[in-house]
Design a protein around this motif. Structure first.
Motif, PDB file in Angstrom:
ATOM      1  N   SER A  28       0.592  -9.000 -18.851  1.00 31.51           N
ATOM      2  CA  SER A  28      -0.239  -9.484 -17.753  1.00 31.51           C
ATOM      3  C   SER A  28       0.136 -10.936 -17.470  1.00 31.51           C
ATOM      4  CB  SER A  28      -1.729  -9.370 -18.093  1.00 31.51           C
ATOM      5  OG  SER A  28      -2.061 -10.174 -19.204  1.00 31.51           O
ATOM      6  N   ALA A  29       0.077 -11.308 -16.200  1.00 35.85           N
ATOM      7  CA  ALA A  29       0.483 -12.653 -15.808  1.00 35.85           C
ATOM      8  C   ALA A  29      -0.440 -13.172 -14.713  1.00 35.85           C
ATOM      9  CB  ALA A  29       1.926 -12.639 -15.305  1.00 35.85           C
ATOM     10  N   ILE A  30      -0.663 -14.489 -14.730  1.00 36.56           N
ATOM     11  CA  ILE A  30      -1.476 -15.144 -13.705  1.00 36.56           C
ATOM     12  C   ILE A  30      -0.602 -16.099 -12.916  1.00 36.56           C
ATOM     13  CG2 ILE A  30      -3.438 -16.669 -13.258  1.00 36.56           C
ATOM     14  CD1 ILE A  30      -4.673 -15.731 -15.836  1.00 36.56           C
ATOM     15  N   GLN A  31      -0.714 -16.016 -11.600  1.00 34.25           N
ATOM     16  CA  GLN A  31      -0.010 -16.939 -10.709  1.00 34.25           C
ATOM     17  C   GLN A  31      -0.947 -17.285  -9.553  1.00 34.25           C
ATOM     18  OE1 GLN A  31       3.487 -15.359  -8.801  1.00 34.25           O
ATOM     19  NE2 GLN A  31       4.322 -17.375  -8.360  1.00 34.25           N
ATOM     20  N   ASP A  32      -1.261 -18.577  -9.429  1.00 32.09           N
ATOM     21  CA  ASP A  32      -2.154 -19.044  -8.367  1.00 32.09           C
ATOM     22  C   ASP A  32      -3.476 -18.292  -8.360  1.00 32.09           C
ATOM     23  OD1 ASP A  32      -0.174 -20.836  -7.538  1.00 32.09           O
ATOM     24  OD2 ASP A  32       0.748 -19.336  -6.231  1.00 32.09           O
ATOM     25  N   GLY A  33      -4.024 -18.039  -9.544  1.00 34.01           N
ATOM     26  CA  GLY A  33      -5.335 -17.422  -9.669  1.00 34.01           C
ATOM     27  C   GLY A  33      -5.356 -15.916  -9.499  1.00 34.01           C
ATOM     28  N   GLN A  34      -4.216 -15.286  -9.253  1.00 32.00           N
ATOM     29  CA  GLN A  34      -4.164 -13.839  -9.104  1.00 32.00           C
ATOM     30  C   GLN A  34      -3.408 -13.217 -10.270  1.00 32.00           C
ATOM     31  OE1 GLN A  34      -2.654 -13.075  -5.110  1.00 32.00           O
ATOM     32  NE2 GLN A  34      -4.746 -13.139  -4.314  1.00 32.00           N
ATOM     33  N   VAL A  35      -3.783 -11.982 -10.600  1.00 33.71           N
ATOM     34  CA  VAL A  35      -3.262 -11.298 -11.789  1.00 33.71           C
ATOM     35  C   VAL A  35      -2.242 -10.242 -11.374  1.00 33.71           C
ATOM     36  CG1 VAL A  35      -3.848  -9.922 -13.818  1.00 33.71           C
ATOM     37  CG2 VAL A  35      -5.447 -11.669 -12.976  1.00 33.71           C
ATOM     38  N   THR A  36      -1.144 -10.197 -12.101  1.00 31.05           N
ATOM     39  CA  THR A  36      -0.149  -9.134 -11.952  1.00 31.05           C
ATOM     40  C   THR A  36      -0.039  -8.393 -13.274  1.00 31.05           C
ATOM     41  OG1 THR A  36       1.126 -10.398 -10.330  1.00 31.05           O
ATOM     42  CG2 THR A  36       2.256  -8.572 -11.421  1.00 31.05           C
ATOM     43  N   LEU A  37      -0.041  -7.057 -13.210  1.00 28.41           N
ATOM     44  CA  LEU A  37       0.140  -6.234 -14.398  1.00 28.41           C
ATOM     45  C   LEU A  37       1.521  -5.588 -14.362  1.00 28.41           C
ATOM     46  CD1 LEU A  37      -3.240  -4.335 -14.930  1.00 28.41           C
ATOM     47  CD2 LEU A  37      -2.363  -6.307 -16.174  1.00 28.41           C
ATOM     48  N   PHE A  38       2.228  -5.701 -15.488  1.00 29.38           N
ATOM     49  CA  PHE A  38       3.544  -5.103 -15.659  1.00 29.38           C
ATOM     50  C   PHE A  38       3.448  -4.020 -16.735  1.00 29.38           C
ATOM     51  CE2 PHE A  38       4.050  -9.444 -14.280  1.00 29.38           C
ATOM     52  CZ  PHE A  38       5.054  -9.394 -13.334  1.00 29.38           C
ATOM     53  N   ASP A  39       4.337  -3.039 -16.665  1.00 28.05           N
ATOM     54  CA  ASP A  39       4.405  -2.071 -17.757  1.00 28.05           C
ATOM     55  C   ASP A  39       5.215  -2.671 -18.902  1.00 28.05           C
ATOM     56  OD1 ASP A  39       7.113  -1.837 -17.100  1.00 28.05           O
ATOM     57  OD2 ASP A  39       6.889   0.119 -16.148  1.00 28.05           O
ATOM     58  N   ARG A  40       5.448  -1.896 -19.925  1.00 26.64           N
ATOM     59  CA  ARG A  40       6.136  -2.416 -21.111  1.00 26.64           C
ATOM     60  C   ARG A  40       7.602  -2.741 -20.850  1.00 26.64           C
ATOM     61  NH1 ARG A  40       4.946   1.491 -25.517  1.00 26.64           N
ATOM     62  NH2 ARG A  40       2.986   1.645 -24.384  1.00 26.64           N
ATOM     63  N   TYR A  41       8.129  -2.319 -19.691  1.00 27.60           N
ATOM     64  CA  TYR A  41       9.524  -2.591 -19.355  1.00 27.60           C
ATOM     65  C   TYR A  41       9.666  -3.745 -18.363  1.00 27.60           C
ATOM     66  CZ  TYR A  41       9.669   2.066 -21.367  1.00 27.60           C
ATOM     67  OH  TYR A  41       9.502   3.144 -22.209  1.00 27.60           O
ATOM     68  N   GLY A  42       8.531  -4.373 -18.028  1.00 24.09           N
ATOM     69  CA  GLY A  42       8.578  -5.499 -17.116  1.00 24.09           C
ATOM     70  C   GLY A  42       8.554  -5.109 -15.650  1.00 24.09           C
ATOM     71  N   GLU A  43       8.224  -3.843 -15.349  1.00 26.41           N
ATOM     72  CA  GLU A  43       8.125  -3.388 -13.964  1.00 26.41           C
ATOM     73  C   GLU A  43       6.691  -3.575 -13.464  1.00 26.41           C
ATOM     74  OE1 GLU A  43      10.667  -2.417 -12.091  1.00 26.41           O
ATOM     75  OE2 GLU A  43      12.050  -2.682 -13.785  1.00 26.41           O
ATOM     76  N   ILE A  44       6.534  -4.051 -12.230  1.00 27.32           N
ATOM     77  CA  ILE A  44       5.205  -4.300 -11.673  1.00 27.32           C
ATOM     78  C   ILE A  44       4.455  -2.986 -11.474  1.00 27.32           C
ATOM     79  CG2 ILE A  44       3.913  -5.116  -9.660  1.00 27.32           C
ATOM     80  CD1 ILE A  44       5.988  -7.258  -9.252  1.00 27.32           C
ATOM     81  N   LEU A  45       3.218  -2.937 -11.994  1.00 30.64           N
ATOM     82  CA  LEU A  45       2.323  -1.818 -11.739  1.00 30.64           C
ATOM     83  C   LEU A  45       1.370  -2.142 -10.594  1.00 30.64           C
ATOM     84  CD1 LEU A  45       1.451  -0.692 -15.380  1.00 30.64           C
ATOM     85  CD2 LEU A  45       3.055   0.360 -13.786  1.00 30.64           C
ATOM     86  N   GLU A  46       0.716  -3.291 -10.687  1.00 35.31           N
ATOM     87  CA  GLU A  46      -0.175  -3.756  -9.622  1.00 35.31           C
ATOM     88  C   GLU A  46      -0.125  -5.280  -9.587  1.00 35.31           C
ATOM     89  OE1 GLU A  46      -1.827  -2.505  -7.225  1.00 35.31           O
ATOM     90  OE2 GLU A  46      -1.867  -0.358  -7.671  1.00 35.31           O
ATOM     91  N   ASP A  47      -0.132  -5.848  -8.377  1.00 28.20           N
ATOM     92  CA  ASP A  47      -0.112  -7.296  -8.261  1.00 28.20           C
ATOM     93  C   ASP A  47      -1.232  -7.765  -7.325  1.00 28.20           C
ATOM     94  OD1 ASP A  47       0.874  -6.482  -5.832  1.00 28.20           O
ATOM     95  OD2 ASP A  47       2.817  -7.454  -6.038  1.00 28.20           O
ATOM     96  N   HIS A  48      -1.391  -9.058  -7.221  1.00 26.30           N
ATOM     97  CA  HIS A  48      -2.417  -9.683  -6.387  1.00 26.30           C
ATOM     98  C   HIS A  48      -3.821  -9.188  -6.732  1.00 26.30           C
ATOM     99  CE1 HIS A  48       1.334 -10.137  -3.971  1.00 26.30           C
ATOM    100  NE2 HIS A  48       0.852 -11.365  -3.833  1.00 26.30           N
ATOM    101  N   LEU A  49      -4.060  -8.889  -8.012  1.00 25.69           N
ATOM    102  CA  LEU A  49      -5.408  -8.519  -8.438  1.00 25.69           C
ATOM    103  C   LEU A  49      -6.284  -9.761  -8.423  1.00 25.69           C
ATOM    104  CD1 LEU A  49      -4.523  -6.197 -11.454  1.00 25.69           C
ATOM    105  CD2 LEU A  49      -5.084  -5.510  -9.109  1.00 25.69           C
ATOM    106  N   THR A  50      -7.528  -9.599  -8.007  1.00 31.06           N
ATOM    107  CA  THR A  50      -8.433 -10.750  -7.884  1.00 31.06           C
ATOM    108  C   THR A  50      -9.364 -10.889  -9.077  1.00 31.06           C
ATOM    109  OG1 THR A  50      -9.893  -9.364  -6.534  1.00 31.06           O
ATOM    110  CG2 THR A  50      -8.340 -10.804  -5.378  1.00 31.06           C
ATOM    111  N   ALA A  51      -9.194 -10.032 -10.078  1.00 32.95           N
ATOM    112  CA  ALA A  51      -9.966 -10.137 -11.329  1.00 32.95           C
ATOM    113  C   ALA A  51      -9.133  -9.543 -12.444  1.00 32.95           C
ATOM    114  CB  ALA A  51     -11.299  -9.400 -11.220  1.00 32.95           C
ATOM    115  N   HIS A  52      -9.408  -9.975 -13.670  1.00 38.52           N
ATOM    116  CA  HIS A  52      -8.717  -9.373 -14.804  1.00 38.52           C
ATOM    117  C   HIS A  52      -9.208  -7.946 -15.016  1.00 38.52           C
ATOM    118  CE1 HIS A  52      -6.828 -13.126 -16.048  1.00 38.52           C
ATOM    119  NE2 HIS A  52      -6.155 -12.399 -16.901  1.00 38.52           N
TER     120      HIS A  52
END
Length: 240
Positions: free
Chosen positions: A162-186
């Motif tokens: 999981s990563a935070i950038q400018d207050g938004q959360v991005t979730l990656f799978d175990r291989y570093g591929e984006i699952l969902e981005d621009h989430l507004t809450a953890h």
């Protein structure tokens, strides 16, 4: 006769106590202080005269010589542990060999279960054991094998990144591929049984919700109403 040096030993219970080094052996002030460290393979940080290394808590033997500015506990299920040398951060293995070069201004304490390492060059990024980038250095915070909610102050298991950038959360799978981005809450854990640690988490992007499994698999995109996401988890857990 070997020269004896005073040292400090740092245990799994985050307690520090004294002892002395003679040759490659550590003599703690009290073996009782190491009681909890007998029950598994852990390499414990040890410090003397400003230099750090690692010792085996069960045998009291130094296994990584005191040559670093700082070392973290190295657990048996991690391929490497965080260390500092000449003011720079990197990772070492149980033999004291460099796994990730000492080239970073900061680093997470432990790597991920997939052999990824979160390191910082102004911004956080993720590299593999070959020092190759998995995630670019653009994030304000990165968590390996988990998610951390900055507002609530809790950490929860998640089998990806999981990563935070400018207050938004991005979730990656175990291989570093984006699952969902621009989430507004953890992601928030949800279970139909309050006494059980649920396998699923609810995702949120503004007023839309989705579901993800803690092992890093996306169940549904963030397109649902909250009650629909809750209902889906109830079905997945067999509660309805």
């Amino acid at each position: 006769m070997d020269h004896k040096k005073e040292c400090r030993i740092y245990t799994l219970t985050e307690k520090a106590f004294g002892g002395f080094i003679s040759g490659s052996h550590v003599y703690p002030e009290s073996e009782l202080d190491l009681y909890y460290d007998f029950h598994g393979f852990y390499l414990l940080p040890i410090e003397s005269d400003g230099k750090w290394g690692l010792m085996n808590g069960a045998t009291d033997e130094i296994v990584v010589p005191l040559q670093f500015d700082y070392t973290e506990t190295l657990f048996d299920d991690y391929i490497a542990g965080h260390a500092v040398k000449n003011g720079l951060h990197g990772y070492i293995n149980a033999q004291g060999q460099t796994v990730v070069p000492f080239a970073y201004e900061d680093a997470k304490d432990q790597p991920s279960s997939n052999g990824y390492f979160a390191v910082k060059r102004g911004k956080w990024g993720v590299i593999n054991g070959k020092n190759e980038p998995i995630l670019h250095f653009v994030y304000d915070r990165i968590d390996l094998d988990g998610c951390f909610d900055l507002t609530a102050g809790w950490f929860t298991f998640y089998g990806g990144i999981s990563a935070i950038q400018d207050g938004q959360v991005t979730l990656f799978d175990r291989y570093g591929e984006i699952l969902e981005d621009h989430l507004t809450a953890h992601p928030r854990g949800y279970s139909t049984n309050p006494s059980r640690y649920g396998e699923y988490m609810i995702l949120q992007r503004k007023r839309k919700f989705g579901v993800i499994c803690r092992d890093g698999r996306l169940i549904t995109n963030v397109t649902m109403l909250k009650r629909e996401a809750v209902r889906l988890i109830q079905k997945l857990e067999g509660a309805c």
